[in-house]
Structures are given as structure tokens and as C-alpha cells.
Design a protein around this motif. Sequence first.
Motif, PDB file in Angstrom:
ATOM      1  N   GLU A   1       5.812  -3.598   2.720  1.00  0.00           N
ATOM      2  CA  GLU A   1       4.495  -3.872   2.164  1.00  0.00           C
ATOM      3  C   GLU A   1       4.597  -3.725   0.653  1.00  0.00           C
ATOM      4  O   GLU A   1       4.912  -2.651   0.133  1.00  0.00           O
TER       5      GLU A   1
ATOM      6  N   TRP B   1       6.649   1.263  -1.516  1.00  0.00           N
ATOM      7  CA  TRP B   1       6.398   0.239  -0.517  1.00  0.00           C
ATOM      8  C   TRP B   1       7.616   0.147   0.364  1.00  0.00           C
ATOM      9  O   TRP B   1       8.716   0.465  -0.050  1.00  0.00           O
TER      10      TRP B   1
ATOM     11  N   GLU C   1       9.537  -4.290   8.207  1.00  0.00           N
ATOM     12  CA  GLU C   1       8.369  -4.753   7.465  1.00  0.00           C
ATOM     13  C   GLU C   1       8.236  -3.994   6.154  1.00  0.00           C
ATOM     14  O   GLU C   1       8.242  -2.772   6.128  1.00  0.00           O
TER      15      GLU C   1
ATOM     16  N   GLN D   1       0.951  -7.528   0.272  1.00  0.00           N
ATOM     17  CA  GLN D   1       1.440  -8.497   1.244  1.00  0.00           C
ATOM     18  C   GLN D   1       2.516  -7.824   2.090  1.00  0.00           C
ATOM     19  O   GLN D   1       3.145  -6.867   1.665  1.00  0.00           O
ATOM     20  N   ARG D   2       2.699  -8.336   3.281  1.00  0.00           N
ATOM     21  CA  ARG D   2       3.727  -7.803   4.179  1.00  0.00           C
ATOM     22  C   ARG D   2       4.815  -8.850   4.333  1.00  0.00           C
ATOM     23  O   ARG D   2       4.528 -10.005   4.618  1.00  0.00           O
TER      24      ARG D   2
END
Length: 102
Positions: free
Chosen positions: A32, A101, A30, A22-23
Motif C-alpha cells: 500500500e 507502506w 500487497e 493505492q494497493r
Amino acid sequence: MRLILLTLILLTDIVLSRPLMQRIVIDGHEWEVPNESGWEEVLLEANAARERIFRSCTTLAECRQIVDELYAVFNRHPVSKKYLETNKDEVDDILSSIFKWG
């Protein structure tokens, strides 16, 4: 019988179609991350440390302190801690797990 079979197929399709990642956008950055609940709180804390990186990381010692702080944030929350623990064999490469991430 057909209704049960169709229901099972539909449920399987729903489960399999769920995205793995999901972002999440925080302050224009942003991230992830895995598609699990609980990441928002982790990322709010991590984002505060990330903001300090751009302002105060001028020496190796300062940068190392911020990396340690980020590691502590990710290690403090159960949802992210399990991903840090998956890379225990790579003790020297802390960045491969903490910055996987984002």
C-alpha cells in the motif's frame, strides 16, 4: 455561467475523490503506497529484496544488509525518495520511513 460553475464543481469533486493510497500486488504480496505513478518500478526492486529476507535473514548482520539494500532501493527512485526524506529527523528509526507502506 451555470455550465462553468457545474464544470468547476465536477472537477473539484473528481480531484477530491481521488484516493490517497493505492494497493499494488506483486508476487502475491500487497503493498500500500501513495497514489502516485512510478511506484511499480520501486516495488519490483523492493520485492526482490523482500524475497531474500525470507530466505537469508538468519543473522543480525544479514538482516541489516537487507534493510540497507531496501533503503537504497527506496532512496534511488524519486517517487519514494521524497518520503524517506520526510523522516530525516528520525535517523535512528529507519524502519518507520522505509516500511511505512508494504
